[in-house]
Design a protein around this motif. Structure first.
Motif, PDB file in Angstrom:
ATOM      1  N   GLU A   1      -5.711  -5.184   8.646  1.00  0.00           N
ATOM      2  CA  GLU A   1      -4.783  -4.054   8.774  1.00  0.00           C
ATOM      3  C   GLU A   1      -4.339  -3.918  10.226  1.00  0.00           C
ATOM      4  OE1 GLU A   1      -5.152  -0.463   6.029  1.00  0.00           O
ATOM      5  OE2 GLU A   1      -7.039  -0.607   7.092  1.00  0.00           O
TER       6      GLU A   1
ATOM      7  N   GLU B   1       0.850  -1.190   0.000  1.00  0.00           N
ATOM      8  CA  GLU B   1       0.000   0.000   0.000  1.00  0.00           C
ATOM      9  C   GLU B   1       0.882   1.236   0.000  1.00  0.00           C
ATOM     10  OE1 GLU B   1      -2.777   0.454   3.285  1.00  0.00           O
ATOM     11  OE2 GLU B   1      -3.455   2.400   2.511  1.00  0.00           O
TER      12      GLU B   1
ATOM     13  N   ASN C   1      -4.558   5.012  -2.038  1.00  0.00           N
ATOM     14  CA  ASN C   1      -5.748   5.529  -1.364  1.00  0.00           C
ATOM     15  C   ASN C   1      -6.405   6.603  -2.214  1.00  0.00           C
ATOM     16  OD1 ASN C   1      -5.781   4.296   1.474  1.00  0.00           O
ATOM     17  ND2 ASN C   1      -3.648   4.942   1.171  1.00  0.00           N
TER      18      ASN C   1
ATOM     19  N   GLU D   1      -8.051   2.102  -3.027  1.00  0.00           N
ATOM     20  CA  GLU D   1      -8.697   1.926  -1.720  1.00  0.00           C
ATOM     21  C   GLU D   1      -9.581   3.122  -1.415  1.00  0.00           C
ATOM     22  OE1 GLU D   1      -5.966   1.135   1.435  1.00  0.00           O
ATOM     23  OE2 GLU D   1      -5.166  -0.665   0.458  1.00  0.00           O
TER      24      GLU D   1
ATOM     25  N   ASP E   1     -11.846   0.374   2.315  1.00  0.00           N
ATOM     26  CA  ASP E   1     -10.855   0.632   3.353  1.00  0.00           C
ATOM     27  C   ASP E   1     -11.551   0.870   4.692  1.00  0.00           C
ATOM     28  OD1 ASP E   1      -8.380   1.016   4.416  1.00  0.00           O
ATOM     29  OD2 ASP E   1      -7.890   2.805   3.248  1.00  0.00           O
TER      30      ASP E   1
ATOM     31  N   LYS F   1     -10.752  -4.344   3.428  1.00  0.00           N
ATOM     32  CA  LYS F   1      -9.687  -4.114   4.404  1.00  0.00           C
ATOM     33  C   LYS F   1     -10.313  -3.841   5.761  1.00  0.00           C
ATOM     34  CE  LYS F   1      -5.701  -2.646   3.049  1.00  0.00           C
ATOM     35  NZ  LYS F   1      -4.597  -1.742   2.685  1.00  0.00           N
TER      36      LYS F   1
HETATM   37 CA    CA Z   1      -5.703   2.549   2.982  1.00  0.00          CA
END
Ligand code: CA
Ligand code: C2E
Ligand code: CA
Length: 404
Positions: free
Chosen positions: A359, A182, A240, A272, A302, A323
């Motif tokens: 995460e 990421e 992101n 994301e 996310d 996530k």
């Molecule tokens: Ca993220």
């Protein structure tokens, strides 16, 4: 405000009823270079210290759930006190409670730097301590002031090429293989060192400038992914995306162009989108997301578990990855509610046949738990911290064998 020698001069107060946690916090602060760490076992003891010591504190690190005077009341008094002080909340409470306390603290005019979990890492504390600028020490913060940089400064930094992605690996839990990374924005500030997203994302979003960051991040992340692929390492890159960036119906097309210019394909890129984000432009957002999927981009939800809002509409979109928010992952081994949330998220991902990512895997216990629960991918300090592009490639080389 960043370096050990500056932390050494700060006066810090830890308010925490649990003896071991208090000791842990003090110890971590000491490791970061702090020399003046005061301890209080609850709000009352803290108020006494505040009233009796001749010099004010710079930063208070406080728990919320304490006997006698709890954290909420203590924060109110802190606001009444009149001397400017920054606050870090250290709490293992549910994110929804923490979110409302954060709002409350700002409303009381306390300069809230942010929240760390319990136990917290040195890095988490450091990231927040760095937000305690000299300006906070001098003037009393107005409610809802939290960001230490002015928008002009941030935009100048962006246009000056000072922003870059750091990469944090996502690994397959079953095999330990790296599946991608990421991209997380960092600002290499000439005077203040490395600045984390807390300090700029919100302002960029609110002022309608988040796109400028999005394009820089996308381009640099795609270039890095191209470089690690050229070195023989497969793996996707996750970027992101603010929902705001999808308000323009041409966004998907432009994203595809940026990516292919860096010689990678949409299949190498996962976008994301945070679950808690909201949008006024539902039509163009859905159009963009559908088109992105059609082109082959991966789409991740996310911070799953923290929001509700627009994602209900967006759930019509074929997301490819879920996530699970780090607060649930981190607390799952000690808190039943978090554990339930983690398990139901994994079930949802399984039903939808999409990839589940845990995460914020910080400790061995987190890792053992997600392994037991059959989570696909994991990301977190237990595996690796975010690294700059060069360090990430070195990390890959040490860990993986390149494809022949
Ligand atoms: Ca993220
Ligand atoms: P996020 O997307 O949820 O990113 C994960 C955050 O968790 C990162 O913080 C990462 O450094 C941190 N993290 C990773 N592993 C652990 C762990 O084991 N424990 C703990 N406590 N934290 C861990 P970071 O880099 O400070 O980013 C914060 C947020 O800022 C991101 O949260 C994301 O929402 C936002 N952000 C970062 N880069 C960008 C960007 O380029 N564009 C946009 N729109 N937002 C970004
Ligand atoms: Ca997240």
């Amino acid at each position: 405000m960043a370096h050990a020698e500056q932390i050494a001069d700060l006066r810090l107060l830890v308010v925490e009823d649990h003896g071991f946690q208090r000791w842990m916090l003090a110890n971590t602060l000491a490791k970061l270079g702090a020399r003046y760490v005061f301890l209080a076992e609850d709000g009352e003891a803290a108020m006494k210290l505040l009233a009796n010591l001749d010099a004010p504190f710079d930063i208070v690190v406080s728990d919320l759930d304490m006997p006698k005077m709890d954290g909420m009341e203590f924060i109110r008094h802190l606001g009444d006190f009149g001397t400017p002080v920054s606050l870090i909340i250290a709490s293992g409470l549910e994110p929804s409670i923490i979110a409302s306390v954060e709002k409350m603290a700002r409303a009381y005019g306390v300069n809230l730097l942010g929240t760390v979990p319990k136990p917290s890492t040195a890095k988490q504390l450091l990231d927040l301590i760095q937000l305690h600028g000299p300006s906070h020490a001098r003037q009393r913060a107005a409610p809802s002031v939290r960001i230490a940089f002015a928008l002009d400064e941030i935009l100048a930094g962006l246009r000056n090429g000072e922003f870059e992605p750091f990469f944090q690996p996502k690994i397959e839990v079953r095999t330990g293989k790296v599946r991608g990374a990421e991209a997380l924005a960092r600002w290499r500030h000439s005077g203040k060192g490395l600045v984390a997203p807390y300090a700029f994302i919100e302002l960029l979003e609110e002022s309608g400038h988040i796109d400028e960051l999005t394009w820089v991040m996308l381009e640099k992340a795609a270039a890095a992914c191209g470089a690690w692929q050229a070195a023989g390492f497969d793996g996707s890159v996750s970027v992101n995306l603010s929902l705001k960036s999808l308000a323009d119906p041409r966004a998907a097309e432009r994203i595809a162009q940026v990516v292919t210019r860096q010689n990678i394909t949409p299949r190498d890129v996962i976008l994301e989108i945070t679950e808690s984000a909201t949008t006024k432009d539902l039509g163009s957002t859905l159009e963009n997301l559908s088109r992105l999927r059609m082109k082959g981009f991966g789409l991740a939800i996310d911070d799953y578990g923290t929001g509700h809002s627009s994602m209900q509409h967006l759930s019509q979109i074929a997301f490819t990855e879920l996530k699970i928010d780090q607060s649930f992952v981190r607390n799952a081994s000690t808190q039943e509610a978090s554990r339930a949330m983690l398990e139901s998220s994994l079930e949802l991902a399984a039903k939808l046949k999409i990839v589940a990512v845990a995460e914020g895997v910080e400790m061995m216990v987190d890792w053992d738990l997600i392994k037991k629960l059959d989570c696909h991918l994991a990301q977190g300090y237990f595996i690796a911290l975010p690294m700059d592009a060069g360090a990430y490639l070195r990390w890959l080389r040490e860990r993986e064998r390149p494809r022949e």
